[in-house]
Scaffold this active site. Structure first.
Site, mmCIF file in Angstrom:
data_model
loop_
_atom_site.group_PDB
_atom_site.id
_atom_site.type_symbol
_atom_site.label_atom_id
_atom_site.label_comp_id
_atom_site.label_asym_id
_atom_site.label_seq_id
_atom_site.Cartn_x
_atom_site.Cartn_y
_atom_site.Cartn_z
ATOM 1 N N LYS A 124 0.812 -1.222 0.000
ATOM 2 C CA LYS A 124 0.000 0.000 0.000
ATOM 3 C C LYS A 124 0.847 1.274 0.000
ATOM 4 C CE LYS A 124 -1.960 -1.654 3.758
ATOM 5 N NZ LYS A 124 -1.777 -3.068 3.874
ATOM 6 N N GLY A 153 -8.143 -7.006 1.437
ATOM 7 C CA GLY A 153 -7.512 -8.307 1.189
ATOM 8 C C GLY A 153 -8.259 -9.069 0.108
ATOM 9 N N ASP A 219 -2.501 2.406 8.541
ATOM 10 C CA ASP A 219 -2.951 1.391 7.576
ATOM 11 C C ASP A 219 -4.357 1.745 7.059
ATOM 12 O OD1 ASP A 219 -2.891 -1.498 6.443
ATOM 13 O OD2 ASP A 219 -4.686 -1.495 7.691
ATOM 14 N N LYS A 223 -5.514 2.942 3.138
ATOM 15 C CA LYS A 223 -6.625 2.330 2.389
ATOM 16 C C LYS A 223 -7.640 3.401 1.987
ATOM 17 C CE LYS A 223 -5.847 -2.102 4.633
ATOM 18 N NZ LYS A 223 -6.047 -2.865 5.862
ATOM 19 N N GLY A 314 -4.724 -11.702 5.562
ATOM 20 C CA GLY A 314 -4.470 -13.142 5.470
ATOM 21 C C GLY A 314 -3.716 -13.453 4.183
HETATM 22 N N1 HSE Z 1 -2.670 -4.740 9.495
HETATM 23 C C1 HSE Z 1 -3.705 -4.846 8.512
HETATM 24 C C2 HSE Z 1 -5.025 -5.114 9.237
HETATM 25 C C3 HSE Z 1 -3.379 -5.951 7.541
HETATM 26 O O1 HSE Z 1 -5.012 -5.390 10.434
HETATM 27 O O2 HSE Z 1 -6.078 -5.021 8.625
HETATM 28 C C4 HSE Z 1 -4.051 -5.813 6.213
HETATM 29 O O3 HSE Z 1 -3.738 -4.648 5.543
#
Ligand code: HSE
Length: 336
Positions: A124, A153, A219, A223, A314
């Site tokens: 990302k 995912g 994170d 996104k 995952g």
């Molecule tokens: N660390 C991220 C989460 C992993 O917990 O969603 C997937 O991007």
């Protein structure tokens, strides 16, 4: 299709296992024969321009924790050397996301595009810091750039908004885009303290190596940047996100929410402003999912609000998103 695979961690290995277990079916159904001609991890690389033996690659990685011992040669190409010297069709970028300079993923992606390779990224970092310019670079070099695994995912959130809602005007969206913080907040609602919930999430292997990426909302913000660019045509990057993580959520906040038949969730939203912050939402809201689940609700002009729920992380789930992107590229190439 000749592939260079950048990074051979959980996602890279899951992808190779998927290629092995599904090879006949992928060929019979879609005419796709993926040939991995180069792969590297943090310790070394393996190269064979006629295609690596994927089962051997997995065995070597398991035994030596690196692909370096795949062949008895001293030749140990770096990622950049691979991109510059191998004749590949596609680069798959799976190295770790970082939001400081997005390296090494940024260099891999930009070099691959300049060498006319299509790119699939589940990293990302480069998208979060430079989405608009990466898109321009892909268009300029006439290559495809796919990244469906970066949000949700294996759950096809980006495809849903872009393709299933084609023709609609999405006016806003809000979602739980980080599974780790959702797991922690769920456990806090079940009575655990923040520290105990964090420890449990760490023990289960959910928390990123740099815990700040999850806990401080980076994170989820990355996104949100990807969604805002891809779905809302905004030209934004990480600094445009108003971001607060979950470190300051107290047991009292959680108890107060429970009393109001609500739960505290880390919500990424696009509604005029782009925000990541802990918010109270009703437990009856379809968005109010628990554990490591992700959920996102899109509101559009004529078709109301729809919520998609699924696993957002995952190895195998993310590998399946890469396969989806590969099949899209294959299909688009055969159309032209
Ligand atoms: N660390 C991220 C989460 C992993 O917990 O969603 C997937 O991007």
């Amino acid at each position: 299709m000749r592939i260079i695979l950048c990074g051979f961690g959980v996602v890279g290995q899951s992808l190779v296992k998927l290629f092995v277990s599904r090879s006949e079916d992928i060929y019979a159904k879609y005419g796709l024969k993926p040939r991995v001609i180069g792969v590297f991890d943090s310790k070394g690389s393996a190269v064979d321009s006629s295609g690596l033996d994927l089962e051997k690659l997995i065995e070597v990685k398991k035994k030596f924790q690196t692909v370096k011992k795949y062949a008895n040669t001293k030749n140990n190409m770096s990622g950049i050397e691979m991109i510059e010297s191998l004749d590949a069709d596609i680069l798959i970028e799976t190295t770790a996301s970082n939001y400081k300079d997005a390296e090494p993923g940024m260099t891999h992606i930009t070099n691959a595009m300049k060498h006319k390779m299509h790119v699939i990224s589940v990293n990302k970092g480069p998208l979060a810091l430079a989405f608009p310019s990466l898109m321009e670079l892909a268009i300029y070099n006439q290559v495809m750039f796919k990244f469906s695994g970066t949000v949700g995912g294996g759950t096809p959130i980006l495809d849903y908004a872009k393709n299933s809602l084609k023709g609609e005007r999405i006016t806003s969206f809000a979602g739980i885009l980080n599974g780790t913080t959702n797991y922690i907040l769920t456990n806090m609602a079940n009575g655990l303290s923040f520290d105990a919930a964090l420890k449990d999430a760490k023990d289960k292997g959910y928390v990123e190596a740099d815990e700040s990426l999850d806990l401080d909302g980076l994170d989820a913000a990355a996104k949100l940047v990807i969604l805002a660019n891809w779905i809302m045509d905004m030209k934004v990057t990480m600094p445009d996100i108003n971001c607060t993580g979950i470190r300051k959520v107290t047991t009292e906040d959680i108890k107060k929410a429970t009393k109001n038949k609500c739960a505290v969730k880390l919500i990424a939203s696009c509604n005029r402003e782009l925000t990541v912050a802990p918010k109270e939402i009703s437990i009856d809201d379809p968005l109010c999912v628990n554990g490591t689940l992700n959920a996102i609700a899109f509101t559009s002009e004529h078709s109301g609000t729809q919520t998609i729920i699924g696993r957002g992380a995952g190895g195998m789930e993310t590998a399946s998103s890469i396969l989806r992107d590969l099949l899209d590229i294959r299909q688009e190439i055969s159309r032209t």
